[in-house]
Design an enzyme around this catalytic site. Sequence first.
Site, PDB file in Angstrom:
ATOM      1  N   LEU A 194      -2.140   6.966   7.366  1.00  0.00           N
ATOM      2  CA  LEU A 194      -1.814   5.880   6.437  1.00  0.00           C
ATOM      3  C   LEU A 194      -1.626   4.504   7.082  1.00  0.00           C
ATOM      4  CD1 LEU A 194       0.662   7.677   3.982  1.00  0.00           C
ATOM      5  CD2 LEU A 194      -1.815   7.405   3.787  1.00  0.00           C
ATOM      6  N   ASP A 195      -1.781   4.394   8.389  1.00  0.00           N
ATOM      7  CA  ASP A 195      -1.637   3.066   9.004  1.00  0.00           C
ATOM      8  C   ASP A 195      -2.580   2.910  10.198  1.00  0.00           C
ATOM      9  OD1 ASP A 195      -0.584   0.506   9.043  1.00  0.00           O
ATOM     10  OD2 ASP A 195       1.145   1.040  10.292  1.00  0.00           O
TER      11      ASP A 195
END
Length: 235
Positions: free
Chosen positions: A49-50
């Site tokens: 997610l990052d």
Amino acid sequence: MANGSLDRWIFNKNQDLSLDWQVRKKIILDIAKGLAYLHEDCNRKIIHLDIKPQNILLDENFNAKVSDFGLSKLIEKDQSQVVTSMRGTPGYMAPEWLSSIITEKVDVYSFGIVVLEILCGRQNIDESQLDENRHLLELFRRKQEEGKLLDLVDECNGDMQSNATEVMEMMKVVASCLQTEHANRPSMSSLVKLFEGSVDVVINMDEDSQNELTLEVEVESLASTVADSVLSGPR
């Protein structure tokens, strides 16, 4: 990690810190392998997610490692999607964050943005550029339509220019990762096989590239206003 994070090398115009095409290709493959492992080989699926250059670390031999799991999400193997609050870094977030229903394909989208930055040698949002060139994804779509993708190859690196044909082929992979419909994006394991040349991968492509541009801008706007979002800034 001896060589720090990836952003130090791909956004630096100093020729002494510039990476040649073979090293960049290896870094791209290493990132793909790391994400494929998280998505398919762990006991529980991990969505990072990052994914961004600041979270890709390089050792003394420029082996790349995916780092910083502060925003990651664990889901069960039999889950096809998960509902979660918006999290990530504006500019690297997939269009489906508008619904907060996501799959591991959000990492594939972020991977596509990172690879585009590696190929072009610039950040995906660059305030130093003219307004029409500020957003790399928008510029990529425009050059794609004009048949001028060669203009985007890192102009500060002679080796990248010398391998422009191969770089252009990688841009086709980038386009497949940045499709609006997440189901049409390739899996990370299929990309690893493609990069290693062990299999020919057939990729379905969206037709509406303009919709992708619109959604990208909306995601960035929404990311700055949603109160319960978990957004990651520069490291």
